[in-house]
Design a protein around this motif. Sequence first.
Motif, PDB file in Angstrom:
ATOM      1  N   GLU A   1      99.056  42.419  32.849  1.00  0.00           N
ATOM      2  CA  GLU A   1      98.236  42.046  34.000  1.00  0.00           C
ATOM      3  C   GLU A   1      97.748  40.605  33.948  1.00  0.00           C
ATOM      4  N   PHE A   2      97.534  40.059  32.782  1.00  0.00           N
ATOM      5  CA  PHE A   2      97.007  38.689  32.705  1.00  0.00           C
ATOM      6  C   PHE A   2      97.974  37.689  33.307  1.00  0.00           C
ATOM      7  N   ASN A   3      99.261  38.010  33.308  1.00  0.00           N
ATOM      8  CA  ASN A   3     100.276  37.098  33.832  1.00  0.00           C
ATOM      9  C   ASN A   3     100.598  37.354  35.307  1.00  0.00           C
ATOM     10  N   ARG A   4      99.793  38.169  35.957  1.00  0.00           N
ATOM     11  CA  ARG A   4     100.021  38.461  37.363  1.00  0.00           C
ATOM     12  C   ARG A   4      98.922  37.835  38.207  1.00  0.00           C
ATOM     13  N   LYS A   5      99.315  37.268  39.330  1.00  0.00           N
ATOM     14  CA  LYS A   5      98.398  36.465  40.131  1.00  0.00           C
ATOM     15  C   LYS A   5      97.213  37.254  40.658  1.00  0.00           C
ATOM     16  N   ASP A   6      97.426  38.497  41.064  1.00  0.00           N
ATOM     17  CA  ASP A   6      96.359  39.253  41.713  1.00  0.00           C
ATOM     18  C   ASP A   6      95.159  39.482  40.792  1.00  0.00           C
ATOM     19  N   ASN A   7      95.424  39.896  39.556  1.00  0.00           N
ATOM     20  CA  ASN A   7      94.348  40.225  38.623  1.00  0.00           C
ATOM     21  C   ASN A   7      94.200  39.202  37.504  1.00  0.00           C
ATOM     22  N   GLY A   8      95.240  38.442  37.289  1.00  0.00           N
ATOM     23  CA  GLY A   8      95.229  37.509  36.165  1.00  0.00           C
ATOM     24  C   GLY A   8      95.516  36.088  36.604  1.00  0.00           C
ATOM     25  N   ILE A   9      96.483  35.468  35.933  1.00  0.00           N
ATOM     26  CA  ILE A   9      96.759  34.047  36.145  1.00  0.00           C
ATOM     27  C   ILE A   9      98.235  33.856  36.455  1.00  0.00           C
ATOM     28  N   SER A  10      98.515  33.190  37.563  1.00  0.00           N
ATOM     29  CA  SER A  10      99.904  32.946  37.952  1.00  0.00           C
ATOM     30  C   SER A  10     100.504  31.814  37.122  1.00  0.00           C
ATOM     31  N   ARG A  11     101.817  31.779  37.063  1.00  0.00           N
ATOM     32  CA  ARG A  11     102.474  30.690  36.331  1.00  0.00           C
ATOM     33  C   ARG A  11     102.218  29.355  37.016  1.00  0.00           C
ATOM     34  N   GLU A  12     102.064  29.371  38.339  1.00  0.00           N
ATOM     35  CA  GLU A  12     101.817  28.125  39.065  1.00  0.00           C
ATOM     36  C   GLU A  12     100.500  27.479  38.639  1.00  0.00           C
ATOM     37  N   PHE A  13      99.564  28.300  38.191  1.00  0.00           N
ATOM     38  CA  PHE A  13      98.243  27.802  37.781  1.00  0.00           C
ATOM     39  C   PHE A  13      98.362  26.707  36.724  1.00  0.00           C
ATOM     40  N   TYR A  14      99.303  26.866  35.812  1.00  0.00           N
ATOM     41  CA  TYR A  14      99.428  25.941  34.679  1.00  0.00           C
ATOM     42  C   TYR A  14     100.006  24.586  35.077  1.00  0.00           C
ATOM     43  N   ASN A  15     100.442  24.462  36.316  1.00  0.00           N
ATOM     44  CA  ASN A  15     100.920  23.172  36.829  1.00  0.00           C
ATOM     45  C   ASN A  15      99.964  22.556  37.838  1.00  0.00           C
ATOM     46  N   GLN A  16      98.856  23.225  38.075  1.00  0.00           N
ATOM     47  CA  GLN A  16      97.903  22.733  39.054  1.00  0.00           C
ATOM     48  C   GLN A  16      96.938  21.723  38.441  1.00  0.00           C
ATOM     49  N   GLU A  17      96.232  21.008  39.325  1.00  0.00           N
ATOM     50  CA  GLU A  17      95.362  19.908  38.906  1.00  0.00           C
ATOM     51  C   GLU A  17      94.286  20.364  37.922  1.00  0.00           C
ATOM     52  N   PHE A  18      93.647  21.501  38.189  1.00  0.00           N
ATOM     53  CA  PHE A  18      92.583  21.960  37.300  1.00  0.00           C
ATOM     54  C   PHE A  18      93.074  22.056  35.866  1.00  0.00           C
ATOM     55  N   TYR A  19      94.197  22.713  35.683  1.00  0.00           N
ATOM     56  CA  TYR A  19      94.672  22.959  34.319  1.00  0.00           C
ATOM     57  C   TYR A  19      95.240  21.691  33.684  1.00  0.00           C
ATOM     58  N   ARG A  20      96.103  20.984  34.376  1.00  0.00           N
ATOM     59  CA  ARG A  20      96.805  19.854  33.766  1.00  0.00           C
ATOM     60  C   ARG A  20      95.943  18.591  33.680  1.00  0.00           C
TER      61      ARG A  20
ATOM     62  N   ALA B   1      92.181  41.928  32.372  1.00  0.00           N
ATOM     63  CA  ALA B   1      92.740  41.647  33.700  1.00  0.00           C
ATOM     64  C   ALA B   1      93.021  42.945  34.444  1.00  0.00           C
ATOM     65  N   LYS B   2      93.511  43.942  33.739  1.00  0.00           N
ATOM     66  CA  LYS B   2      93.825  45.231  34.352  1.00  0.00           C
ATOM     67  C   LYS B   2      92.579  45.934  34.868  1.00  0.00           C
ATOM     68  N   SER B   3      91.425  45.648  34.254  1.00  0.00           N
ATOM     69  CA  SER B   3      90.170  46.279  34.683  1.00  0.00           C
ATOM     70  C   SER B   3      89.701  45.777  36.045  1.00  0.00           C
ATOM     71  N   LYS B   4      90.277  44.671  36.494  1.00  0.00           N
ATOM     72  CA  LYS B   4      89.986  44.070  37.800  1.00  0.00           C
ATOM     73  C   LYS B   4      88.550  43.547  37.916  1.00  0.00           C
ATOM     74  N   LYS B   5      87.847  43.402  36.813  1.00  0.00           N
ATOM     75  CA  LYS B   5      86.440  42.996  36.853  1.00  0.00           C
ATOM     76  C   LYS B   5      86.256  41.556  37.321  1.00  0.00           C
ATOM     77  N   HIS B   6      87.314  40.732  37.234  1.00  0.00           N
ATOM     78  CA  HIS B   6      87.199  39.331  37.640  1.00  0.00           C
ATOM     79  C   HIS B   6      88.067  39.003  38.853  1.00  0.00           C
ATOM     80  N   ASP B   7      88.455  40.028  39.603  1.00  0.00           N
ATOM     81  CA  ASP B   7      89.351  39.808  40.744  1.00  0.00           C
ATOM     82  C   ASP B   7      88.738  38.907  41.817  1.00  0.00           C
ATOM     83  N   ASP B   8      87.420  38.925  41.939  1.00  0.00           N
ATOM     84  CA  ASP B   8      86.761  38.136  42.984  1.00  0.00           C
ATOM     85  C   ASP B   8      86.564  36.672  42.596  1.00  0.00           C
ATOM     86  N   GLU B   9      86.894  36.324  41.384  1.00  0.00           N
ATOM     87  CA  GLU B   9      86.720  34.947  40.913  1.00  0.00           C
ATOM     88  C   GLU B   9      87.879  34.071  41.387  1.00  0.00           C
ATOM     89  N   SER B  10      87.620  32.763  41.464  1.00  0.00           N
ATOM     90  CA  SER B  10      88.720  31.823  41.661  1.00  0.00           C
ATOM     91  C   SER B  10      89.616  31.869  40.422  1.00  0.00           C
TER      92      SER B  10
END
Length: 491
Positions: free
Chosen positions: A372-391, A460-469
């Motif tokens: 689940e951590f590697n999935r966009k809905d509940n976790g983090i998408s692969r695109e995230f690691y190329n975005q401005e915040f991360y890089r 991530a599977k618990s969905k407790k942080h789904d509402d976060e950016s």
Amino acid sequence: MAKLYVFGIGGTGSRVLKSLTMLLASGVKLQNDFDTLVPIIIDPDAANGDLNRTADILTKYQNIYNSVGEDNQLFATKILTLKQLLNDKLPSVSDHFKFGMTNTGQKFGEFIDYNGLDKENQALIDLLFSKNNLESDMTVGFKGNPNIGSIVLNKFTDSPEYKEFTRSFNPGDAIFIISSIFGGTGASGFPLLLKNLRLNKPEIENSNIISSSKIGAISYLPYFKVANSNDDNKAIDSTTFFSKSKAALSYYQHAIFDNKESINAFYYLGDYSNNNMPYSEGKSDQRNNAHFLELAGALSVIDFTKDFNSLTEIDSTIIKEFGIEPHEGSKLKLDHLGQWSKNQISAPLSKMVLLSKFLNKSLDVLFQNLGEFNRKDNGISREFYNQEFYRSYFLKFIHYFDEWMDEMEDNDVSFAPYHDNQEHDTLLDFVKGKDVERGGFFKKNKASANQIIKEAHTIAKSKKHDDESEPSRFLKILDEVLTTQITKILN
């Protein structure tokens, strides 16, 4: 809630502010309802390498904080510039933590208009200042000459930044000043700033509040030497550091401590060290390695907020020194710290180190792992690691953090609490003196970073942080996982 204004004077001030920013990023917090840090760097050498590195670190911290919000353990303390504090649009006020200095891009003789003086006044100036003083280029600061600094810095209360500082100050806010006692900028800037803060002038907004506020300060005794230069006329000579310190201490006793209305808490730090810094008179070349004593100085800021409510009115000064537990050798570990210091930084600093190691050694393994951590809905998408915040923000801040830790280890007094030879399968066995079972025949490997990945998927599977950016979810999940692991390791 209250603001803490921290004035970092000279190169030492910038480096201690850097250490303080690293602690706040790790989750160390100001205490007693101080929720906002306002760093103000005072240095006439605008191109100073230490100043500009610290300013960039502070900006990266802000970028991360603004992306993830305040409801986090990592990067949880708000850091603001004066312009952001007042939401001002005045072009004359800087928005990059640097205190504006005017008329320092010239020689000292030009600053005081030596050639425009009559002969009697020129004769007086000749008694007080050497020819080298008059020819000194202030573009790179005061080069260890507090007699020059005391003249130039006496003008900084006329600056737009100082006026914005006084405008933004509220009852309950406090001030902390960082300086060295053995150079030029810090030794002259600290007593001048303190004197002006304690003056109640009706023409200065909020002067009555500032003059009666609680003020703490740290003054650094010599803790490094400057390497020899081939230039016989070099402006900075570390053999004069102790004599300058004695002279300044004598002045401080008369002007500050005998005057019982000056300062509430005063911290001393220093060490007789053979650690040599490369010779530099300023600009980008002045970029000293981080030092453990700068981390200790950052802890003094936290200690000041801890003791804030117990500080008396301005009639006496609490004076503190920093000490460590007895130890063998020159490499300091977490257990060598005093109990309060260890309680403050052991878990947060270890968590930040483990986060960096995980990103460096285990990110590829995480990407290959289904969950689940590697999935966009509940976790983090692969695109995230190329975005401005991360890089642009997060990774660059982590690089600065790694650099800071590495530099503190490479000193005569070395702070080296962590191993640096971990790989993915041994990642959790990284705190010196806190061995974690690496496995073997019939034994489970408890040091593998797979434990971090497995728990991240579960959260991530618990969905407790789904509402976060996505940036906030990234930090919250990893913080929760790492906190669990660090608690096991340190206990």
